[in-house]
Write an enzyme that holds these catalytic residues in place. Structure first.
Site, PDB file in Angstrom:
ATOM      1  N   LYS A  21      -9.683  11.206  18.880  1.00  0.00           N
ATOM      2  CA  LYS A  21      -8.528  11.511  18.032  1.00  0.00           C
ATOM      3  C   LYS A  21      -7.228  11.540  18.822  1.00  0.00           C
ATOM      4  CE  LYS A  21      -9.432  16.455  17.339  1.00  0.00           C
ATOM      5  NZ  LYS A  21      -8.237  17.287  17.428  1.00  0.00           N
ATOM      6  N   SER A  22      -7.267  11.975  20.069  1.00  0.00           N
ATOM      7  CA  SER A  22      -6.031  11.941  20.878  1.00  0.00           C
ATOM      8  C   SER A  22      -5.452  10.531  20.912  1.00  0.00           C
ATOM      9  CB  SER A  22      -6.347  12.311  22.329  1.00  0.00           C
ATOM     10  OG  SER A  22      -6.346  13.689  22.496  1.00  0.00           O
ATOM     11  N   ARG A  26      -1.971   8.581  18.744  1.00  0.00           N
ATOM     12  CA  ARG A  26      -0.930   7.839  19.477  1.00  0.00           C
ATOM     13  C   ARG A  26      -0.866   6.387  19.031  1.00  0.00           C
ATOM     14  NH1 ARG A  26      -2.579  12.193  22.281  1.00  0.00           N
ATOM     15  NH2 ARG A  26      -1.132  13.140  23.761  1.00  0.00           N
ATOM     16  N   GLY A 120      -2.466  20.251  15.811  1.00  0.00           N
ATOM     17  CA  GLY A 120      -1.362  20.490  16.741  1.00  0.00           C
ATOM     18  C   GLY A 120      -0.856  19.194  17.348  1.00  0.00           C
ATOM     19  N   ARG A 148       0.753  28.507  15.688  1.00  0.00           N
ATOM     20  CA  ARG A 148       0.720  27.999  17.064  1.00  0.00           C
ATOM     21  C   ARG A 148       2.140  27.752  17.603  1.00  0.00           C
ATOM     22  NH1 ARG A 148      -3.766  23.405  17.181  1.00  0.00           N
ATOM     23  NH2 ARG A 148      -3.307  23.551  19.402  1.00  0.00           N
ATOM     24  N   GLN A 193       0.447  17.055  24.730  1.00  0.00           N
ATOM     25  CA  GLN A 193       1.107  16.882  23.429  1.00  0.00           C
ATOM     26  C   GLN A 193       2.621  16.876  23.601  1.00  0.00           C
ATOM     27  OE1 GLN A 193      -0.499  20.110  21.119  1.00  0.00           O
ATOM     28  NE2 GLN A 193      -2.482  19.096  20.865  1.00  0.00           N
ATOM     29  N   ASP A 338     -10.465  21.067  26.087  1.00  0.00           N
ATOM     30  CA  ASP A 338     -11.197  21.040  24.823  1.00  0.00           C
ATOM     31  C   ASP A 338     -12.700  21.246  25.020  1.00  0.00           C
ATOM     32  OD1 ASP A 338      -8.869  20.673  23.425  1.00  0.00           O
ATOM     33  OD2 ASP A 338      -9.046  18.484  23.380  1.00  0.00           O
ATOM     34  N   ARG A 369      -9.455  30.782  20.936  1.00  0.00           N
ATOM     35  CA  ARG A 369     -10.811  30.419  21.384  1.00  0.00           C
ATOM     36  C   ARG A 369     -11.360  31.396  22.411  1.00  0.00           C
ATOM     37  NH1 ARG A 369     -10.164  23.821  21.251  1.00  0.00           N
ATOM     38  NH2 ARG A 369     -10.557  23.674  19.009  1.00  0.00           N
ATOM     39  N   ARG A 410     -14.372  23.108  17.197  1.00  0.00           N
ATOM     40  CA  ARG A 410     -15.102  23.072  18.476  1.00  0.00           C
ATOM     41  C   ARG A 410     -15.962  24.321  18.673  1.00  0.00           C
ATOM     42  NH1 ARG A 410     -12.925  18.403  20.486  1.00  0.00           N
ATOM     43  NH2 ARG A 410     -10.665  18.259  20.333  1.00  0.00           N
TER      44      ARG A 410
HETATM   45  C1  S3P Z   1      -4.220  16.847  23.074  1.00  0.00           C
HETATM   46  C2  S3P Z   1      -3.899  17.670  24.107  1.00  0.00           C
HETATM   47  C3  S3P Z   1      -4.516  18.978  24.328  1.00  0.00           C
HETATM   48  C4  S3P Z   1      -5.800  19.146  23.546  1.00  0.00           C
HETATM   49  C5  S3P Z   1      -5.705  18.642  22.142  1.00  0.00           C
HETATM   50  C6  S3P Z   1      -5.283  17.180  22.119  1.00  0.00           C
HETATM   51  C7  S3P Z   1      -3.487  15.581  22.928  1.00  0.00           C
HETATM   52  O1  S3P Z   1      -3.590  19.942  23.934  1.00  0.00           O
HETATM   53  O2  S3P Z   1      -6.215  20.496  23.541  1.00  0.00           O
HETATM   54  O3  S3P Z   1      -6.952  18.762  21.505  1.00  0.00           O
HETATM   55  O4  S3P Z   1      -3.962  14.686  22.204  1.00  0.00           O
HETATM   56  O5  S3P Z   1      -2.426  15.452  23.542  1.00  0.00           O
HETATM   57  P1  S3P Z   1      -2.489  20.462  24.969  1.00  0.00           P
HETATM   58  O6  S3P Z   1      -2.004  19.255  25.678  1.00  0.00           O
HETATM   59  O7  S3P Z   1      -1.423  21.100  24.163  1.00  0.00           O
HETATM   60  O8  S3P Z   1      -3.232  21.410  25.862  1.00  0.00           O
END
Ligand code: S3P
Length: 457
Positions: A21-22, A26, A120, A148, A193, A338, A369, A410
């Site tokens: 998903k990350s 993007r 997020g 958050r 992020q 994660d 968590r 998770r």
């Molecule tokens: C992610 C970055 C992580 C991760 C999230 C996905 C991303 O968060 O925990 O599940 O896709 O950039 P952080 O970078 O805020 O720690």
């Protein structure tokens, strides 16, 4: 959904996990802001990614039909997960996302708020897109997302020239974007992020944009930008880009290594062998394999190909004979951010005490968590506590009993895996939360041999 997991089964076979998903967030953003046609395969139907697709379809008129067509087809195939699970294709036929883009300047104000759901990553990356766009956007989320921290992304985007209002540091975010200036920014917290939001906004800014991090985080934004031709300079902890309008993109999203981590743990804890195919092997995401190796888990991985610069291949897990404790250091933590829930479950079944140093960021994930792990490992008969920002797990207790996922995908999946290796059956409620990142998690585990019964809604 409430399930009962009976321990003792061995898992066997080979499986694919849903797309990362990350990466999907993007690539969808880059497809919607491209000047030209894009075609993406393997985009996961997870709820988080659907939130990004839906927000982009409100902003990018030309991309809308393609995004909506994907969303419709994918929702239809997702319905069949329970009966038609196919372990080698992550459960579903592969619906491509085919979109037309009119470039960054083709984005238009959305008629409705941009609802980022539980994600997020969607909210923070889209804040970067909104900052780049010369109109007002309002980003909202569910109760978890609205609690958050958002100042961490608002502050640098303001420095670039956007006006970003938050509700006491939280969503909703009201962003009036456009006319940005490149900045050099040191992120106080290591977060991919925020880095991603700044770099995406930087594509439309005047002059170069630099992000420096206190510790390395996942580098999917940098890899994608490099692959599409953005002028970029990369150092260990810093990246600089220059403004750029990219053309259409193509690629297959690799399987999500963070989802694969649950299967690797399941195999390790049940003395099973397993192969995971088509999975992303970006080193900024596979550090959990090194932590697990220290715990006695034997794996091998092999890169077969690159997709838009991302390494993709297979992971093999060899049958292990129990796991042992380890120490996870503060500078490693962002690289397993994660995977801490599943590593903590492994630690609670290991011999000896495991410490996750500097794990405070886990308090502000989809749920707290750290608190969830302390409570849920405790209610399964294990022992886990928080010392300042460290999570300390005492291993060795035979787990069993009932636990609650608390709406966190998770935590839900980690508790299900705990059940596979517990001393007595484990019941977990709210397991449907797994759909946020791993649609088809339970049917896949069953196909691989796990004994999991649905007890109720
Ligand atoms: C992610 C970055 C992580 C991760 C999230 C996905 C991303 O968060 O925990 O599940 O896709 O950039 P952080 O970078 O805020 O720690």
């Amino acid at each position: 959904m409430r399930v009962r997991i009976t321990p003792g089964s061995r898992l066997r076979g080979s499986a694919a996990v849903p797309g990362d998903k990350s990466i999907a967030h993007r690539w969808l953003i880059l497809a919607a802001t491209a000047q030209g046609s894009s075609r993406l395969l393997g985009v996961p139907s997870s709820l988080d990614v659907r939130s990004t697709a839906s927000c982009l379809s409100s902003l990018a008129e030309r991309a809308r039909p393609g995004l909506e067509a994907w969303s419709r087809n994918d929702a239809a195939t997702a319905q069949g997960h329970g009966s038609t699970w196919n372990a080698s294709t992550a459960g579903r036929p592969d619906t491509p996302v085919e979109v037309e883009g009119e470039g960054w300047s083709g984005l238009r104000p959305s008629e409705r708020d941009l609802d980022c759901g539980n994600s997020g990553t969607a909210m923070r990356l889209l804040a970067g897109v909104a900052a780049a766009s010369p109109f007002r956007s309002v980003l909202t989320g569910d109760a978890s997302l609205s609690s958050r921290p958002m100042e961490r992304v608002a502050a640098p985007l303001r420095q670039m020239g956007a006006s970003v209002a938050t509700r006491e540091g939280h969503a909703p975010l009201r962003v009036d974007g456009g006319d940005l200036q490149g900045i050099a920014y040191d992120t106080p917290v290591p977060t991919a992020q925020v880095k991603g939001a700044i770099l995406l906004a930087g594509l439309t800014a005047a002059g170069p944009t630099t992000v420096r991090e206190p510790a390395p985080t996942r580098d999917h934004t940098e890899i994608a930008l490099e692959a599409i031709g953005v002028p970029i300079d990369r150092e260990a902890l810093a990246v600089t880009i220059r403004p750029f309008q990219h053309g259409g993109i193509e690629g297959r999203v690799p399987g999500d290594p963070s989802s694969a981590a649950f299967l690797v743990a399941a195999a390790a804890l049940t003395g099973s062998e397993l192969t995971i195919t088509g999975v992303g092997l970006n080193p900024s995401r596979t550090h959990f394999l090194e932590v697990m190796a220290r715990m006695g888990v034997r794996t091998q991985s092999r890169v077969d190909r690159l997709e838009m610069g991302e390494p993709v291949g297979e992971i093999w897990v060899a049958a292990a004979d129990g796991v042992r404790a380890t120490q996870v250091h503060g500078e490693e933590l962002p690289l397993v951010i994660d995977e801490v829930p599943i590593l903590a479950i492994m630690a609670s079944l290991a011999h000896g005490e495991t410490r996750f140093a500097g794990a405070g960021e886990l308090r502000v994930k989809e749920s707290d968590r750290l608190g969830a792990l302390v409570r849920q490992i405790g209610s399964l008969g294990g022992s886990c506590q928080v010392e300042h920002d460290d999570l300390v797990v005492a291993g060795g207790a035979p787990l069993g009993g009932a636990a609650h996922a608390g709406g966190d995908h998770r935590i839900a999946m980690a508790l299900v895996i705990a059940g596979l290796a517990a001393g007595t059956p484990v019941e977990v409620d709210d397991v449907g939360a797994a759909d946020v990142s791993f649609p088809g998690f339970l049917p896949l585990l069953r196909t691989l041999g796990a004994s999991i019964e649905v007890m109720g809604p």
